[in-house]
Design an enzyme around this catalytic site. Structure first.
Site, PDB file in Angstrom:
ATOM      1  N   GLN A 182      26.139 -12.726   2.701  1.00 58.07           N
ATOM      2  CA  GLN A 182      25.270 -13.580   3.515  1.00 58.07           C
ATOM      3  C   GLN A 182      26.108 -14.522   4.383  1.00 58.07           C
ATOM      4  OE1 GLN A 182      21.812 -13.351   3.562  1.00 58.07           O
ATOM      5  NE2 GLN A 182      21.909 -14.825   5.241  1.00 58.07           N
ATOM      6  N   LYS A 201      15.351 -11.238   0.449  1.00 55.98           N
ATOM      7  CA  LYS A 201      15.906  -9.884   0.451  1.00 55.98           C
ATOM      8  C   LYS A 201      15.784  -9.261  -0.939  1.00 55.98           C
ATOM      9  CE  LYS A 201      18.989 -10.941   4.274  1.00 55.98           C
ATOM     10  NZ  LYS A 201      20.288 -11.396   4.748  1.00 55.98           N
ATOM     11  N   ASP A 245      24.733  -4.078   6.655  1.00 56.15           N
ATOM     12  CA  ASP A 245      24.485  -4.998   7.785  1.00 56.15           C
ATOM     13  C   ASP A 245      25.040  -4.428   9.092  1.00 56.15           C
ATOM     14  OD1 ASP A 245      22.948  -7.212   7.280  1.00 56.15           O
ATOM     15  OD2 ASP A 245      24.600  -8.452   6.520  1.00 56.15           O
TER      16      ASP A 245
END
Ligand code: NAD
Length: 305
Positions: free
Chosen positions: A109, A65, A132
């Protein structure tokens, strides 16, 4: 349907839907959007990634990422915390990042260590930085059909279908897998586009009776070879979200690729299908967030002119 070419070799019936190619094309366009933002005097898009613990797979995902951000002009900062970090410390870091004007996206994460209250972590992220799309507000907005942060993996699937010219309106879509990060948001996003959607999961009886009806089959179960050719309708579009590491180290999806590719009209490979699109849509969500922040900033400045 098996076809033979002039030399008698079996040809794949399915078009291979290339996620790497589409991801590269989208990322070129994103780099231009970042340049345009900076040219307008706004600060570059900023993404903060929080990684807790030493999970090897998570570390690889975070590295990918960060690299993708750098290549697009997004300023990314990774924050590594030990697996022993307290809930309060982690929440405190998120609150600080919420207040940082250079940060337009915050990503924690997953998975997190067992002692961390994941729901609280996700709900502490400011809704306008929730790239997200896992905050309850954004989940609710997705249900209502107007989220500003579509979750990255299903968003990537939608972009792949669009780029292939696959219209989902009125199509029978079957989704195998009902997780909060893939299956459920996928269903909502395709329902919002007027597909007829069925969701299957580990407790579904006779999976094949559902999958065989699918014009578009999206598989996100995490089970290698779950979908065999006899479970797929001839001419279907098959999107394989699964990522499984076999004992010999090979990465494979959930679909018997070689078999299903003889029957489907289009299929995504693993790797090289949905995977590159997930990271790409994270970039899109971060840039879109920075663009919205810049519009808000201009409104404030205009008021004081
Ligand atoms: P998860 O474990 O949270 O959910 C799996 C879902 O599949 C559950 O709803 C479960 O009931 C269902 N399932 C499990 N076995 C099944 C079976 N035999 N038949 C029918 N349904 C079954 O997993 P997840 O986070 O949604 O991820 C699913 C897969 O997608 C994994 O392989 C994961 O690595 C992969 N993934 C890929 C990307 C990407 O970018 N390509 C992103 C996220 C997840």
């Amino acid at each position: 349907m098996r076809k033979r070419n002039g030399s008698g070799e079996i040809e794949l019936a399915a078009k291979i839907i290339d996620g790497r190619k589409l991801a590269a094309k989208l990322r070129e366009a994103f780099a231009l959007r970042v340049q345009a933002l900076e040219a307008s005097g706004a600060c570059p898009p900023g993404l903060a990634v929080i990684l807790v613990g030493e999970d090897a797979a998570s570390a690889v995902y975070v590295r990918n990422k960060i690299r993708a951000c750098e290549a697009t002009g997004i300023k990314s900062v990774s924050h590594r915390l030990p697996s022993t970090v307290s809930n309060a410390e982690l929440l405190g870091m998120i609150v600080e990042l919420n207040a940082d004007a250079d940060v337009h996206g915050i990503l924690v994460q997953l998975p997190l260590p067992a002692h961390i209250d994941v729901a609280r972590v996700l709900e502490t992220i400011a809704i306008e930085k929730d790239v997200d799309g896992f905050h309850l507000y954004n989940v609710g907005a997705l249900v209502a059909g107007n989220t500003v942060f579509p979750p990255c993996t299903p968003y990537g699937v939608v972009k792949l279908l669009e780029s292939e010219g696959v219209s989902v309106e009125g199509q029978n879509v079957v989704i195998v897998g009902a997780s909060n990060i893939v299956g459920k948001p996928m269903a909502l996003m395709l329902m919002a586009r007027d597909a007829t959607v069925a969701i299957c999961h580990a407790k579904t009886r006779d999976l094949a009776q559902f999958t065989i009806l699918a014009d578009i089959l999206v598989v996100a179960a995490g089970v290698p070879n779950l979908i065999l050719p006899q479970m797929v309708k001839t001419g279907a579009i098959v999107i394989d979200v699964g990522i499984n590491r076999l004992p010999d180290g090979t990465i494979t999806g959930d679909v018997d690729f070689a078999g299903v590719a003889q029957k489907a009209a289009g299929i995504t490979p693993v790797p090289g299908g949905v995977g590159p699109m997930t990271v790409t849509m994270l970039l899109e969500n971060t840039i879109a967030s920075a663009e919205r922040a810049s519009v808000r900033q201009r409104l404030v400045e205009a008021r004081h002119d």
